[in-house]
Scaffold this motif. Structure first.
Motif, PDB file in Angstrom:
ATOM      1  N   PRO A  65       0.819  -1.222   0.000  1.00 10.53           N
ATOM      2  CA  PRO A  65       0.000   0.000   0.000  1.00 10.53           C
ATOM      3  C   PRO A  65       0.854   1.273   0.000  1.00 10.53           C
ATOM      4  O   PRO A  65       0.556   2.212  -0.728  1.00 10.53           O
ATOM      5  CB  PRO A  65      -0.798  -0.112   1.304  1.00 10.53           C
ATOM      6  N   ALA A  66       1.942   1.261   0.796  1.00  7.05           N
ATOM      7  CA  ALA A  66       2.734   2.487   0.909  1.00  7.05           C
ATOM      8  C   ALA A  66       3.345   2.881  -0.432  1.00  7.05           C
ATOM      9  O   ALA A  66       3.386   4.065  -0.772  1.00  7.05           O
ATOM     10  CB  ALA A  66       3.825   2.305   1.947  1.00  7.05           C
ATOM     11  N   TYR A  67       3.818   1.883  -1.207  1.00  5.98           N
ATOM     12  CA  TYR A  67       4.501   2.219  -2.451  1.00  5.98           C
ATOM     13  C   TYR A  67       3.584   2.192  -3.664  1.00  5.98           C
ATOM     14  O   TYR A  67       3.995   2.557  -4.753  1.00  5.98           O
ATOM     15  CB  TYR A  67       5.699   1.307  -2.674  1.00  5.98           C
ATOM     16  N   SER A  68       2.335   1.700  -3.493  1.00  8.51           N
ATOM     17  CA  SER A  68       1.385   1.833  -4.600  1.00  8.51           C
ATOM     18  C   SER A  68       0.470   3.015  -4.355  1.00  8.51           C
ATOM     19  O   SER A  68      -0.381   3.294  -5.188  1.00  8.51           O
ATOM     20  CB  SER A  68       0.503   0.584  -4.751  1.00  8.51           C
ATOM     21  N   ARG A  69       0.635   3.644  -3.186  1.00 11.80           N
ATOM     22  CA  ARG A  69      -0.202   4.794  -2.818  1.00 11.80           C
ATOM     23  C   ARG A  69      -1.674   4.430  -2.879  1.00 11.80           C
ATOM     24  O   ARG A  69      -2.487   5.151  -3.434  1.00 11.80           O
ATOM     25  CB  ARG A  69       0.070   6.004  -3.730  1.00 11.80           C
ATOM     26  N   LYS A  70      -2.008   3.286  -2.328  1.00  7.90           N
ATOM     27  CA  LYS A  70      -3.398   2.824  -2.356  1.00  7.90           C
ATOM     28  C   LYS A  70      -3.705   2.118  -1.042  1.00  7.90           C
ATOM     29  O   LYS A  70      -2.812   1.552  -0.424  1.00  7.90           O
ATOM     30  CB  LYS A  70      -3.581   1.794  -3.487  1.00  7.90           C
ATOM     31  N   PRO A  71      -4.966   2.089  -0.622  1.00  3.66           N
ATOM     32  CA  PRO A  71      -5.293   1.308   0.579  1.00  3.66           C
ATOM     33  C   PRO A  71      -5.048  -0.176   0.328  1.00  3.66           C
ATOM     34  O   PRO A  71      -5.123  -0.638  -0.806  1.00  3.66           O
ATOM     35  CB  PRO A  71      -6.788   1.575   0.790  1.00  3.66           C
ATOM     36  N   LEU A  72      -4.760  -0.900   1.423  1.00  3.60           N
ATOM     37  CA  LEU A  72      -4.630  -2.345   1.302  1.00  3.60           C
ATOM     38  C   LEU A  72      -5.981  -2.922   0.898  1.00  3.60           C
ATOM     39  O   LEU A  72      -7.004  -2.593   1.502  1.00  3.60           O
ATOM     40  CB  LEU A  72      -4.174  -2.945   2.633  1.00  3.60           C
ATOM     41  N   PHE A  73      -5.963  -3.774  -0.108  1.00  3.49           N
ATOM     42  CA  PHE A  73      -7.224  -4.321  -0.617  1.00  3.49           C
ATOM     43  C   PHE A  73      -7.759  -5.358   0.372  1.00  3.49           C
ATOM     44  O   PHE A  73      -7.109  -6.361   0.653  1.00  3.49           O
ATOM     45  CB  PHE A  73      -6.987  -4.968  -1.982  1.00  3.49           C
ATOM     46  N   GLY A  74      -8.935  -5.127   0.923  1.00  4.79           N
ATOM     47  CA  GLY A  74      -9.579  -6.110   1.811  1.00  4.79           C
ATOM     48  C   GLY A  74      -8.823  -6.337   3.106  1.00  4.79           C
ATOM     49  O   GLY A  74      -8.443  -7.458   3.426  1.00  4.79           O
ATOM     50  N   TYR A  75      -8.612  -5.237   3.860  1.00  7.99           N
ATOM     51  CA  TYR A  75      -7.843  -5.308   5.108  1.00  7.99           C
ATOM     52  C   TYR A  75      -8.291  -6.453   6.010  1.00  7.99           C
ATOM     53  O   TYR A  75      -7.480  -7.244   6.472  1.00  7.99           O
ATOM     54  CB  TYR A  75      -7.972  -3.965   5.841  1.00  7.99           C
ATOM     55  N   LYS A  76      -9.609  -6.551   6.235  1.00  5.54           N
ATOM     56  CA  LYS A  76     -10.084  -7.544   7.205  1.00  5.54           C
ATOM     57  C   LYS A  76      -9.804  -8.969   6.739  1.00  5.54           C
ATOM     58  O   LYS A  76      -9.428  -9.831   7.535  1.00  5.54           O
ATOM     59  CB  LYS A  76     -11.579  -7.361   7.458  1.00  5.54           C
ATOM     60  N   PHE A  77      -9.959  -9.211   5.459  1.00  5.28           N
ATOM     61  CA  PHE A  77      -9.698 -10.561   4.934  1.00  5.28           C
ATOM     62  C   PHE A  77      -8.225 -10.915   5.108  1.00  5.28           C
ATOM     63  O   PHE A  77      -7.875 -12.019   5.516  1.00  5.28           O
ATOM     64  CB  PHE A  77     -10.092 -10.650   3.461  1.00  5.28           C
ATOM     65  N   VAL A  78      -7.367  -9.956   4.793  1.00  6.35           N
ATOM     66  CA  VAL A  78      -5.929 -10.207   4.914  1.00  6.35           C
ATOM     67  C   VAL A  78      -5.576 -10.479   6.380  1.00  6.35           C
ATOM     68  O   VAL A  78      -4.793 -11.372   6.690  1.00  6.35           O
ATOM     69  CB  VAL A  78      -5.122  -9.010   4.361  1.00  6.35           C
ATOM     70  N   ALA A  79      -6.192  -9.701   7.275  1.00 10.15           N
ATOM     71  CA  ALA A  79      -5.895  -9.870   8.697  1.00 10.15           C
ATOM     72  C   ALA A  79      -6.321 -11.250   9.171  1.00 10.15           C
ATOM     73  O   ALA A  79      -5.545 -11.990   9.790  1.00 10.15           O
ATOM     74  CB  ALA A  79      -6.600  -8.781   9.499  1.00 10.15           C
ATOM     75  N   VAL A  80      -7.559 -11.614   8.871  1.00 14.43           N
ATOM     76  CA  VAL A  80      -8.088 -12.884   9.377  1.00 14.43           C
ATOM     77  C   VAL A  80      -7.385 -14.073   8.729  1.00 14.43           C
ATOM     78  O   VAL A  80      -7.160 -15.102   9.367  1.00 14.43           O
ATOM     79  CB  VAL A  80      -9.614 -12.939   9.159  1.00 14.43           C
ATOM     80  N   ALA A  81      -6.965 -13.898   7.465  1.00 17.66           N
ATOM     81  CA  ALA A  81      -6.281 -14.994   6.776  1.00 17.66           C
ATOM     82  C   ALA A  81      -5.034 -15.429   7.535  1.00 17.66           C
ATOM     83  O   ALA A  81      -4.668 -16.610   7.525  1.00 17.66           O
ATOM     84  CB  ALA A  81      -5.918 -14.572   5.355  1.00 17.66           C
ATOM     85  N   SER A  82      -4.382 -14.483   8.247  1.00 22.14           N
ATOM     86  CA  SER A  82      -3.194 -14.841   9.025  1.00 22.14           C
ATOM     87  C   SER A  82      -3.523 -15.927  10.034  1.00 22.14           C
ATOM     88  O   SER A  82      -2.761 -16.882  10.217  1.00 22.14           O
ATOM     89  CB  SER A  82      -2.657 -13.639   9.791  1.00 22.14           C
ATOM     90  N   PHE A  83      -4.661 -15.764  10.707  1.00 18.31           N
ATOM     91  CA  PHE A  83      -5.009 -16.766  11.698  1.00 18.31           C
ATOM     92  C   PHE A  83      -5.517 -18.047  11.054  1.00 18.31           C
ATOM     93  O   PHE A  83      -5.356 -19.127  11.614  1.00 18.31           O
ATOM     94  CB  PHE A  83      -6.008 -16.184  12.711  1.00 18.31           C
ATOM     95  N   GLY A  84      -6.106 -17.919   9.859  1.00 19.92           N
ATOM     96  CA  GLY A  84      -6.453 -19.120   9.111  1.00 19.92           C
ATOM     97  C   GLY A  84      -5.204 -19.959   8.871  1.00 19.92           C
ATOM     98  O   GLY A  84      -5.202 -21.179   9.067  1.00 19.92           O
ATOM     99  N   ILE A  85      -4.127 -19.291   8.500  1.00 14.65           N
ATOM    100  CA  ILE A  85      -2.870 -20.001   8.247  1.00 14.65           C
ATOM    101  C   ILE A  85      -2.349 -20.616   9.531  1.00 14.65           C
ATOM    102  O   ILE A  85      -1.930 -21.774   9.553  1.00 14.65           O
ATOM    103  CB  ILE A  85      -1.837 -19.031   7.623  1.00 14.65           C
ATOM    104  N   THR A  86      -2.408 -19.854  10.630  1.00 11.87           N
ATOM    105  CA  THR A  86      -1.919 -20.380  11.915  1.00 11.87           C
ATOM    106  C   THR A  86      -2.625 -21.675  12.281  1.00 11.87           C
ATOM    107  O   THR A  86      -1.988 -22.683  12.616  1.00 11.87           O
ATOM    108  CB  THR A  86      -2.160 -19.351  13.036  1.00 11.87           C
ATOM    109  N   ILE A  87      -3.948 -21.644  12.212  1.00 12.57           N
ATOM    110  CA  ILE A  87      -4.707 -22.812  12.659  1.00 12.57           C
ATOM    111  C   ILE A  87      -4.425 -24.003  11.743  1.00 12.57           C
ATOM    112  O   ILE A  87      -4.117 -25.106  12.198  1.00 12.57           O
ATOM    113  CB  ILE A  87      -6.211 -22.473  12.703  1.00 12.57           C
ATOM    114  N   LEU A  88      -4.491 -23.756  10.423  1.00  9.39           N
ATOM    115  CA  LEU A  88      -4.274 -24.868   9.487  1.00  9.39           C
ATOM    116  C   LEU A  88      -2.872 -25.445   9.625  1.00  9.39           C
ATOM    117  O   LEU A  88      -2.672 -26.652   9.530  1.00  9.39           O
ATOM    118  CB  LEU A  88      -4.499 -24.392   8.055  1.00  9.39           C
ATOM    119  N   SER A  89      -1.894 -24.564   9.860  1.00 15.99           N
ATOM    120  CA  SER A  89      -0.517 -25.060   9.829  1.00 15.99           C
ATOM    121  C   SER A  89      -0.221 -25.992  10.989  1.00 15.99           C
ATOM    122  O   SER A  89       0.787 -26.685  10.979  1.00 15.99           O
ATOM    123  CB  SER A  89       0.463 -23.899   9.816  1.00 15.99           C
ATOM    124  N   LEU A  90      -1.103 -26.011  11.986  1.00 18.10           N
ATOM    125  CA  LEU A  90      -0.883 -26.959  13.084  1.00 18.10           C
ATOM    126  C   LEU A  90      -1.333 -28.366  12.724  1.00 18.10           C
ATOM    127  O   LEU A  90      -1.051 -29.310  13.457  1.00 18.10           O
ATOM    128  CB  LEU A  90      -1.641 -26.490  14.339  1.00 18.10           C
TER     129      LEU A  90
END
Lengths: 312, 197, 563
Positions: C283-308
Motif C-alpha cells: 500500500p505504501a509504495y502503490s499509494r493505495k489502501p490495502l485491498f480487503g484489510y479484514k480478509f488479509v488480517a483474518v487470513a493470518s489466523f487461518g494459516i496459523t490454525i491450518l498449519s498446526l
C-alpha cells in the motif's frame, strides 16, 4: 450524454475483449506447459508412472495458469502504473470488494478440492504400500523360505544397510542388482538393518522409506524394459550418495534365465562403492569428520554391473 | 522535548502502562509449557501401543500403592495453596506464610516419595522403552515440582519485605497457578503410567 | 515541559533521549530498549547470513561437479547440516525477532515491550547458542552431520562415542534457541495483547502486527513439541535411552512427528511476518489502501490454525497409512486458500496504483513473484502421488528455498530497507540498493529455478555426489549461488556507509501511514512517551479522507521538530 454512454460501453467492451484475450493466451500457454511437463520427468517404467505424470501435468497446467495470470497483472502494473519521479500522489482509493474476495476464496477452494479428489483416487488405484509391522530386532526375522508357499507371489526382501543394497529372492539367492520381470506385480519386504533408508526408483515414480525395526510390505509393477537407477532417498549418513544400484526390468523369459543362472553362481562380495571410498579415506590418513565405517558388502550371487548405462 | 505545554492540545494524550503484565505472560508461558508435557504424553501413548516390547525383562508391572499416597498428597496441596492465597488476600500474612509453608512441605514430601520409588525400582533409564519413558516423565515432572518449591521459598522470603504486596500479589498468584499446573500434569501422568498398565 | 510522570527506566536508559549524545556502546551491552535489541538482533543475524551463505557456497562448490571431490563426504554432510541450522536458527529467527522488536512497540504506540529484561535475555541467548553451535566445528568428529532434521537413528550413531560431540552440541544449541524464541514469543504476544495505543482495536492493528501475533502464537504452540523431541533425542544420544532407537524397541518415526509438528509451522512463523511486511509496503509504495484489510488480517489466523494440522505431509513415504496421507494432503492444500486471499489482495492493491519502484518495493515485488511460484510448487508437493516421486529430491530443496530465501529473505531485505531511515535516522543509497536487488534476484533465480528439474529427474537431496546426468542443472545453480555471495557486497557497503554518513532522514520519507511514521527518526527511547495518539482507523487510508489518528497534524509537526 449519449456519446458518453457509448464511450463507457466501448471502454467496457475493450476491457472485456482484452481480459478474454489475456485469459485465452494464458490458457493456451498453460496447456502447452502441461504437455511440455512430461519431458521434465524420467521415462515411465512402472504402472504408477503414467498416473503421477498425468497428475503432475494437470497441476503444472493449473499452476502455470495461476502463475502467468498473477505475474501478468504484476507485469501490467509495472509497465502502466509507474509513478513519475517525485510523484507521490495517491492511486485509486479502492478499499476492497467483498464479492471479489469471495470469488478468490471459493475458486481456490474448489480447485484444491478437485486436486485432492483426483489424487485420492490415484492413491487408491496405486496401493503400493502394504502393511507395516514392527518386530523385535533382538529376535530374528522370519525367513523367506517359511513364507514361500507360492514362489511367484513371495516377496523379494530388500535389505538396506549403511551403505549397500541386498536383494534376497524367494528362490534363495541374493543379488546387488534388482532384476524384475516386466508387467508383473512384484511384492517386496523392505528391511533396514541400521538407519532410515529410502527405496527410490525415479523411473518408477515410487519411493518408500525403509524403517529400521519395522518390516514394510510394498509392491509395484514395472512396465518398461531397461536399466534404471535405484537410489537411497532418505539421508543415511556419510556415504549416503553412494548408496545406489541398478534396477533391471526384463522380459519374463530372460528374467527366468537370469534366476536359473544366478542360483548356481558362487556367492561373491556385493556392490560396495562406499567401502571403496572408505578404504581410500583410510589410505589418506582417515581425514575428514567422524563417520560410521561402512558395513562389509553382503555375499551375493549376483554382484551386478554398476557401470552399465541407465535411463532415468 | 521542547513542545510547550501552553499550547492547548487538541487531543487527550494516551497512556499505556509499563508493568503489570507478568500474570498474562506467565499464563501464556504455562500454555506453552504444557505442550512439552503433551508431546511426552503422546510419545508415551504411541510407544505403549506400538512398541514390540514394553516392560523390561523381569518387570511385569509397576506398584501403585505408594505412588497413590504421593498423588493424594500432591493433589491436596493444590487445595492448601488455594487457602494460602485466600489468607494473603485478606492480608493475614502469618496465616499465609504458615499455609504456604505447609504446601511446600507437602511438595517436598512428594519429591521424597518419588525418590524412594526411584531407588526401589529394578529397572533403569536404559531398560528399553518403558524404562526410558518412565524416568523421563516422572523426572521432568519432578523437576517442575522442585522448581515450584524453590519459587515458593522465594515468595516466602519476599513476603517479609515490607511493602512487597503494594503492587499486587502477582508473584504469589503465578506460583500458585504453576502449582495447580504441576498437579494437573501429575494426574494425567499418574493415569498414563500407573492406571493404564 | 517538565518530566514528572516518566517511568524511571527512561531516566536510567542508556539509550539517548533526543538531545543526548549518541552512544554506540549501547549496542554491545545488556540493553533493555527494544529498538536497541532489535538492531542487535538484526546485525547479529546478518553476520550469520554471511556465514550461512559461505557454507552454502561451499556446498555449491562441491556440487558443481558430479563426484565428491572437494570434500570428504563426511565433511560435506557436516557443512550442509550447519548451513541449514545456521540459516534457520542463527539468521532467520533472530532477524525476524529483530524486525519484530523494532516494529511492534512503535507500530502499536507502546513505549517498550512488556518484559524488557526478558527481551534482552532472549537476545543475549543468541550469541550463547551460536557459540555452542559453532564450537561443534572444533570438537573431535566435527559438527552435527545428520541434516537439520537430525532424524534418528543416524543422529544418535555418534561414531566416536565421545560425550562431547557435534550432534550433542547441536541439540543443546537448538534447545537454547528454543528458550530464546519462547521468551521472545511470550513477550511479543503479551505486548500486542496488552499494550496497544488507545483506540487500536484488533481490527485497527497494522497487518504486520496481526501476522506477528499469529506467528508468535504458533511459536508458543509448536516449539515445545520440538523441545520435547530434542530432549528425548538428547537422552537417546548420550544416555542410551530407547525412545527413537529401533534396536531397543523405540520408534524413529515418532521423532519425525515431534520434529515436523513444530518445524512445518516454523516456516509459517517465518513467512507470516514477511506477509506482514508485504502488506505494509505494497500500500505504501502503490499509494493505495490495502485491498480487503479484514480478509488479509483474518487470513493470518487461518494459516496459523491450518498449519498446526499439516505436519504429516513430510511423511508421505514413511509408511503412513493411506487415510492419514489423504487427510493431511487435504489440510495442506487448504493452506493455499488463506494464502491465496493474501496474494490476490496484494495484487489487487497494486492494480491501479501509482507505483514507486525503489529498493524496498523491488524486493517486495520480487518476493511476491517468487512466492507465487513457490506456492504453486508447494501445492504440487502436498499432492501425495507427486510427493512420493519428488519428495526428498532437489525439487523439495528448490521449493523451500523459493519460500525461505526468495520470499522470506526478500521480504526481510524489503523490511530492512523500508524501515532503515526510521530507526537509523539516515537514508540509504538507492543505487546500491538496486544493484543489491538485481544481483539477488538473478542469483536466486539461477540458483534455485534449475534445481526443480534436477529433482523432477530424480536427484536426491543431501547427496555429496550425483550421477552425471544432473550436472547441467547443478552448474547453473552453483553460478547462481556465487552470484548471491557477490550480492552481499553492495548490501554491506550500503548499510555501513548509509548508517555512518547517509543523508539525514525525515520522520516519514515514504509518505507512509502508521504510528511509527508519526515518530521522529530515529524514535526516542519510549516512542510516544506520555502522549500516545488515539487511533481512529487502520493505517491504510492512502488517498481516502479517513483520519488515521486523532490530531494527526500535531504529531507530524512534533516529529518534525524533534528530528
Amino acid at each position: 450524454m449519449k456519446s458518453n454512454l457509448k464511450r463507457i460501453i466501448n471502454q467496457k467492451l475493450i476491457s472485456i475483449v482484452g481480459v478474454s484475450l489475456a485469459i485465452f493466451i494464458d490458457l493456451l500457454l498453460s496447456k502447452l506447459m502441461a504437455s511440455w511437463s512430461y519431458s521434465w520427468l524420467p521415462v515411465q517404467a512402472s504402472s504408477a508412472a503414467p498416473y503421477v505424470d498425468n497428475l503432475f501435468a494437470f497441476e503444472t497446467g493449473i499452476g502455470t495458469f495461476i502463475f502467468l495470470g498473477c505475474s501478468g497483472v504484476i507485469g501490467w502494473v509495472l509497465i502502466f502504473n509507474r509513478a513519475p519521479k517525485y510523484d507521490e500522489s495517491f492511486g485509486e482509493p479502492i478499499e476492497g470488494n467483498t464479492n471479489l474476495e469471495i470469488v478468490w476464496t471459493v475458486i481456490p477452494l474448489l480447485l484444491v478440492i478437485a486436486i485432492a479428489i483426483y489424487s485420492t483416487n490415484i492413491n487408491s488405484t496405486l496401493k503400493n504400500l502394504g502393511s507395516k509391522s514392527k518386530y523385535d530386532p533382538q529376535k530374528d526375522l522370519i525367513q523367506n523360505s517359511e513364507l514361500g508357499q507360492n514362489i511367484s507371489d513371495a516377496p523379494i526382501d530388500v535389505i538396506a544397510r549403511q551403505w549397500n543394497w541386498e536383494f534376497v529372492y524367494p528362490e534363495g539367492f541374493s543379488s546387488s542388482e534388482l532384476h524384475l520381470p516386466i508387467n508383473n506385480k512384484i511384492n517386496f519386504r523392505l528391511i533396514s538393518k541400521d538407519v532410515l533408508h529410502g527405496f527410490y526408483i525415479p523411473a518408477f515414480r515410487l519411493k518408500q522409506d525403509i524403517i529400521p525395526g519395522s518390516i514394510i510390505e510394498y509392491s509395484l509393477t514395472p512396465t518398461r524394459a531397461g536399466v534404471y537407477r535405484l537410489r537411497d532417498s532418505m539421508f543415511s549418513g556419510t556415504y549416503f550418495s553412494e548408496n545406489q544400484t541398478n534396477v533391471i526390468v526384463e522380459s519374463k523369459d530372460s528374467y527366468q534365465n537370469w534366476i536359473h543362472k544366478t542360483v548356481k553362481k558362487v556367492p561373491v562380495n556385493g556392490l560396495n562403492q562406499a567401502g571403496i571410498l572408505y578404504k581410500k579415506r583410510l589410505e589418506k590418513g582417515d581425514r575428514g569428520w567422524a563417520t560410521v565405517p561402512p558395513n562389509p558388502p553382503p555375499m551375493v550371487n549376483e554382484p551386478g554391473d554398476y557401470q552399465q548405462p541407465h535411463e532415468g | 522535548m521542547t513542545t510547550s505545554k501552553s499550547e492547548a492540545l487538541l487531543h487527550t494524550p494516551g497512556h499505556i502502562k509499563h508493568d503489570g503484565h507478568n500474570l498474562t505472560g506467565f499464563i501464556i508461558f504455562l500454555c506453552s509449557e504444557s505442550i512439552i508435557f503433551f508431546a511426552f504424553f503422546v510419545g508415551y501413548g504411541v510407544l505403549k501401543i506400538t512398541a514390540p516390547t514394553w516392560y523390561p525383562d523381569g518387570v511385569s508391572g509397576i506398584a501403585v500403592k505408594e505412588p497413590l499416597i504421593n498423588t493424594i498428597i500432591l493433589v491436596s496441596s493444590s487445595f492448601v495453596i488455594y487457602f494460602a492465597e485466600r489468607y494473603l488476600h485478606k492480608k493475614n500474612y502469618w496465616g499465609f506464610r504458615i499455609v504456604w509453608l505447609l504446601t511446600m512441605i507437602m511438595g517436598a514430601y512428594f519429591v521424597y516419595g518419588q525418590y524412594v520409588e526411584w531407588s526401589e525400582l529394578t529397572f533403569s533409564l536404559n531398560s528399553g522403552v518403558f524404562g526410558s519413558l518412565f524416568y523421563l516423565l516422572t523426572g521432568f515432572h519432578g523437576l517442575h515440582v522442585i522448581t515450584g518449591i524453590l519459587l515458593m521459598g522465594l515468595m516466602l522470603i519476599r513476603s517479609f519485605i515490607p511493602g512487597n504486596y503494594d503492587k499486587g500479589e502477582m508473584g504469589v498468584e503465578s506460583i500458585s497457578l504453576f502449582w495447580h499446573f504441576v498437579d494437573v500434569i501429575w494426574i494425567i501422568l499418574f493415569i498414563l503410567i500407573y492406571v493404564w498398565q | 515541559m517538565t518530566i514528572t510522570n516518566y517511568d524511571e527506566r527512561v531516566l536510567k536508559a542508556s539509550h539517548p533521549v533526543p538531545g543526548a549524545p549518541n552512544n554506540w556502546r549501547r549496542f554491545f551491552g545488556f540493553n533493555t530498549d527494544a529498538k536497541v535489541i532489535g538492531i542487535q538482533y538484526i546485525v547479529t543475524a546478518l553476520f550469520f547470513l554471511l556465514l550461512g551463505g559461505l557454507l552454502g557456497m561451499l556446498i555449491r562448490g562441491e556440487l558443481i561437479t558430479p563426484p565428491s571431490d572437494l570434500f570428504d563426504p563426511s565433511v560435506y554432510n557436516g557443512l550442509y547440516t550447519m548451513h541449514g541450522t545456521v540459516m534457520l536458527f542463527l539468521f532467520l529467527f533472530p532477524v525476524l525477532s529483530g524486525l519484530t522488536n523494532l516494529l511492534v512497540p512503535p507500530m502499536i504506540g507502546a513505549p517498550d515491550m512488556a518484559f524488557p529484561k526478558l527481551n534482552a535475555l532472549a537476545f543475549w541467548l543468541v550469541p550463547v547458542f551460536s557459540i555452542v553451535l559453532l564450537a561443534s566445528f572444533f570438537v573431535p568428529g566435527g559438527p552435527a552431520s545428520s541434516g537439520w532434521w537430525s532424524y534418528p537413528p543416524v543422529s544418535i550413531q555418534n561414531p566416536l562415542g565421545h560425550f562431547l560431540n557435534g550432534q550433542m552440541l547441536w541439540i543443546v544449541a537448538i534447545g537454547l534457541s528454543g528458550v530464546s524464541s519462547i521468551i521472545g514469543a511470550l513477550n511479543f504476544v503479551t505486548t500486542i495483547i496488552q499494550m496497544r495505543a488507545p483506540g487500536m482495536g484488533f481490527f485497527k492493528m497494522p497487518i504486520f502486527i496481526w501476522t506477528v501475533l499469529a506467528a508468535q502464537i504458533l511459536q508458543l504452540l509448536g516449539l515445545p513439541a520440538l523441545t520435547g523431541g530434542a530432549i528425548m533425542l538428547f537422552f537417546d544420544l548420550n544416555f542410551g535411552t530407547s525412545f527413537f532407537n529401533p534396536e531397543t524397541g523405540g520408534d524413529p518415526v515418532l521423532f519425525q512427528h515431534f520434529f515436523w509438528f513444530y518445524s512445518h509451522p516454523a516456516v509459517y512463523v517465518m513467512v507470516l511476518p514477511v506477509f506482514g511486511i508485504f502488506s505494509e509496503l505494497f500500500p505504501a509504495y502503490s499509494r493505495k489502501p490495502l485491498f480487503g484489510y479484514k480478509f488479509v488480517a483474518v487470513a493470518s489466523f487461518g494459516i496459523t490454525i491450518l498449519s498446526l494440522v499439516v505436519w504429516v505431509h513430510h511423511m508421505f513415504y514413511t509408511g503412513t497409512p493411506m487415510w492419514m496421507r489423504n487427510l493431511f494432503m487435504f489440510t495442506t492444500m487448504l493452506i493455499a486458500v488463506p494464502t491465496g486471499v493474501k496474494v490476490f489482495a496484494w495484487i489487487a492493491t497494486l492494480w491501479g496504483g501509482n507505483l514507486r519502484l525503489n529498493t524496498p518495493m523491488l524486493f517486495c515485488l520480487g518476493g511476491l513473484f517468487n512466492f507465487i511460484f513457490g506456492g504453486i510448487t508447494g501445492v504440487m508437493l502436498a499432492t501425495v502421488p507427486i510427493d512420493i516421486h519428488v519428495g526428498n529430491t532437489y525439487f523439495v530443496v528448490a521449493h523451500f528455498h523459493y519460500i525461505i530465501f526468495n520470499t522470506i529473505a526478500f521480504g526481510i531485505f524489503a523490511g530492512i530497507y523500508h524501515w532503515f531511515p526510521k530507526f537509523t535516522g539516515r537514508m540509504f543509497y538507492e543505487g546500491l540498493g538496486k544493484v543489491h536487488f538485481a544481483l539477488t534476484f538473478i542469483g536466486a533465480t539461477l540458483n534455485w529455478l534449475p534445481l526443480h528439474w534436477a529433482g523432477l529427474l530424480g536427484m536426491p537431496r543431501r547427496v555429496a555426489s550425483y550421477d552425471p546426468e544432473f550436472a547441467i542443472w547443478n552448474v547453473i545453480a552453483s553460478i547462481g549461488a556465487f552470484m548471491l555471495g557477490v550480492a552481499s557486497i553492495p548490501f554491506i557497503l550500503n548499510m555501513v556507509s548509509s548508517w555512518s554518513r547517509g543523508k539525514k532522514a525525515p520522520p516519514n520519507p515514504w509518505g507512509a501511514i502508521g504510528l511509527e511514521w508519526l515518530l521522529p527518526s530515529p524514535p526516542p527511547h519510549e516512542n510516544f512517551e506520555d502522549d500516545i495518539p488515539t487511533v481512529l482507523n487502520e493505517p491504510y487510508n492512502y488517498g481516502l479522507n479517513k483520519p488515521f489518528v486523532f490530531d494527526e497534524e500535531f504529531y507530524i509537526s512534533k516529529a518534525l521538530n524533534d528530528s
